[in-house]
Design a protein around this motif. Structure first.
Motif, PDB file in Angstrom:
ATOM      1  N   GLN A 234       0.827  -1.213   0.000  1.00 31.35           N
ATOM      2  CA  GLN A 234       0.000   0.000   0.000  1.00 31.35           C
ATOM      3  C   GLN A 234       0.857   1.256   0.000  1.00 31.35           C
ATOM      4  O   GLN A 234       0.528   2.247  -0.672  1.00 31.35           O
ATOM      5  N   PHE A 235       1.952   1.224   0.747  1.00 28.67           N
ATOM      6  CA  PHE A 235       2.859   2.375   0.757  1.00 28.67           C
ATOM      7  C   PHE A 235       3.404   2.622  -0.647  1.00 28.67           C
ATOM      8  O   PHE A 235       3.444   3.769  -1.117  1.00 28.67           O
ATOM      9  N   ALA A 236       3.834   1.549  -1.320  1.00 24.43           N
ATOM     10  CA  ALA A 236       4.353   1.689  -2.679  1.00 24.43           C
ATOM     11  C   ALA A 236       3.277   2.213  -3.626  1.00 24.43           C
ATOM     12  O   ALA A 236       3.555   3.041  -4.517  1.00 24.43           O
ATOM     13  N   GLN A 237       2.027   1.773  -3.421  1.00 25.77           N
ATOM     14  CA  GLN A 237       0.923   2.244  -4.252  1.00 25.77           C
ATOM     15  C   GLN A 237       0.702   3.742  -4.055  1.00 25.77           C
ATOM     16  O   GLN A 237       0.534   4.506  -5.021  1.00 25.77           O
ATOM     17  N   GLY A 283      10.913  -1.499   5.419  1.00 22.98           N
ATOM     18  CA  GLY A 283      10.453  -2.562   4.542  1.00 22.98           C
ATOM     19  C   GLY A 283       9.237  -3.307   5.037  1.00 22.98           C
ATOM     20  O   GLY A 283       8.788  -4.258   4.395  1.00 22.98           O
ATOM     21  N   GLY A 284       8.650  -2.883   6.148  1.00 29.78           N
ATOM     22  CA  GLY A 284       7.449  -3.525   6.669  1.00 29.78           C
ATOM     23  C   GLY A 284       6.275  -2.556   6.694  1.00 29.78           C
ATOM     24  O   GLY A 284       6.224  -1.594   5.933  1.00 29.78           O
ATOM     25  N   SER A 285       5.313  -2.813   7.575  1.00 29.19           N
ATOM     26  CA  SER A 285       4.147  -1.936   7.660  1.00 29.19           C
ATOM     27  C   SER A 285       4.546  -0.589   8.260  1.00 29.19           C
ATOM     28  O   SER A 285       5.545  -0.467   8.972  1.00 29.19           O
ATOM     29  N   LEU A 286       3.743   0.420   7.961  1.00 27.35           N
ATOM     30  CA  LEU A 286       4.037   1.797   8.380  1.00 27.35           C
ATOM     31  C   LEU A 286       2.763   2.420   8.910  1.00 27.35           C
ATOM     32  O   LEU A 286       1.745   2.451   8.211  1.00 27.35           O
ATOM     33  N   SER A 287       2.794   2.911  10.138  1.00 28.41           N
ATOM     34  CA  SER A 287       1.607   3.570  10.676  1.00 28.41           C
ATOM     35  C   SER A 287       1.383   4.894   9.943  1.00 28.41           C
ATOM     36  O   SER A 287       2.331   5.518   9.447  1.00 28.41           O
ATOM     37  N   MET A 288       0.137   5.335   9.886  1.00 27.98           N
ATOM     38  CA  MET A 288      -0.164   6.596   9.244  1.00 27.98           C
ATOM     39  C   MET A 288       0.466   7.767  10.008  1.00 27.98           C
ATOM     40  O   MET A 288       0.770   8.803   9.421  1.00 27.98           O
TER      41      MET A 288
END
Length: 336
Positions: A234-237, A283-288
């Protein structure tokens, strides 16, 4: 180097005498010894240096404009009054776009022949900020302090008009992340175009801004960001769509919420995702909340005149994406 017609100033009177073309220099970034709320394209200056080393521009009728130092002190005094009993730090001041002039008795000299006493200067653009460290909150382990500041750009004024006109300022109250000095601003705490005729009006309007600002509402909004996460995909998107936004046809871009961050700043967000020790995703999930801080960290590379609007937009985009992850359609285009 940009050339514009500017008045030169007599150092002993703070008044303009109209003369030849003078230089307006967009200065190169300087290295700061500490963490700053605004870095690139600016220099640090003290309020004492503003008083002693810079002249004050006038209108064509020789009436003084509000000086940079009076602007800073008026906002600082208003904060000390409104937040009476709280600690208020000294302002951190950044300037850019120096305007160099000369005194009237040196009009016929070459620039290389000028004596120091014949040179004058002032800065077209100024930004300052200070914190109220006794008013603070914590979000996702990061301490935030209440922060107040302002921006001023002489380019917003027509100094050649025959009579004194309104003067334009931007003033804000919001939060600063202590570890990195990232500015966290929402629309309710920012006046981007504050028009006044004198310091009294300026002081009153700043007090009105403080009165309408709801710090608890701001904190609640920001805390919601820490509870939602972007996956790496999602971050890349989102990053890809941000790049596409810069090239959208005008008709399509009107139907999508505005995005003020530049391509180079998007690159900084990408680097921060992997390298920022405080807010990166590695490289993992990222909080908003962390995504928002990567945006505001990138915003430190903005020019002074666009800094506040981009800071507010960073919050708008982060909150909008957060809502889109929970089903809202407004910012869905950025998620694909």
């Amino acid at each position: 180097m940009e050339q514009i017609l500017m008045p030169a100033v007599a150092t002993n009177s703070n008044r303009f005498e109209y003369t030849d073309y003078e230089e307006v220099v967009a200065e190169q970034p300087v290295t700061s010894s500490g963490v700053s709320f605004l870095d690139a394209n600016t220099n640090h200056i003290t309020i004492e240096e503003l008083r002693t080393q810079c002249v004050v521009p006038t209108w064509a009728n020789q009436e003084l404009t509000i000086s940079h130092q009076d602007f800073i002190e008026s906002v600082h005094d208003a904060a000390k009054t409104f937040y009476l009993g709280e600690s208020v730090t000294a302002p951190s001041i950044r300037v850019s776009h120096i305007v160099r002039g000369r005194t009237p008795n040196a009009l016929g000299k070459r620039a290389s022949e000028l004596l120091e006493c014949e040179k004058t200067q002032f800065y077209q653009r100024l930004a300052f900020a200070f914190t109220i460290p006794t008013i603070y909150e914590t979000i996702d382990g990061q301490k935030l302090e209440l922060c107040v500041g302002g921006v001023r750009n002489y380019n917003d004024l027509n100094l050649y008009r025959s009579s004194k006109g309104v003067e334009k300022f931007s003033v804000f109250v919001g939060w600063r992340v202590v570890v990195c000095s990232n500015q966290v601003l929402t629309g309710q705490g920012v006046k981007l175009s504050l028009e006044v005729m004198d310091l009294k009006q300026l002081y009153i309007q700043v007090m009105e801004l403080f009165n309408q600002f709801n710090p608890a509402k701001d904190i609640h909004l920001l805390q919601t960001l820490s509870n939602t996460y972007l996956t790496e995909t999602q971050f890349a998107q989102v990053i890809g769509r941000m790049r596409l936004y810069q090239a959208l046809p005008q008709g399509l871009s009107r139907r999508i919420p505005r995005l003020l961050i530049t391509d180079s700043q998007i690159n900084n967000v990408c680097r921060g995702y992997y390298q920022n020790e405080d807010f990166g995703g590695q490289g993992g999930s990222l909080s908003m909340w962390n995504f928002h801080n990567l945006m505001t960290e990138a915003n430190k590379n903005s020019y002074i005149d666009s800094y506040l609007s981009r800071a507010v937009n960073a919050t708008e985009v982060s909150v909008g994406l957060n809502n889109a992850l929970h089903g809202d359609q407004t910012y869905q285009w950025f998620l694909g």
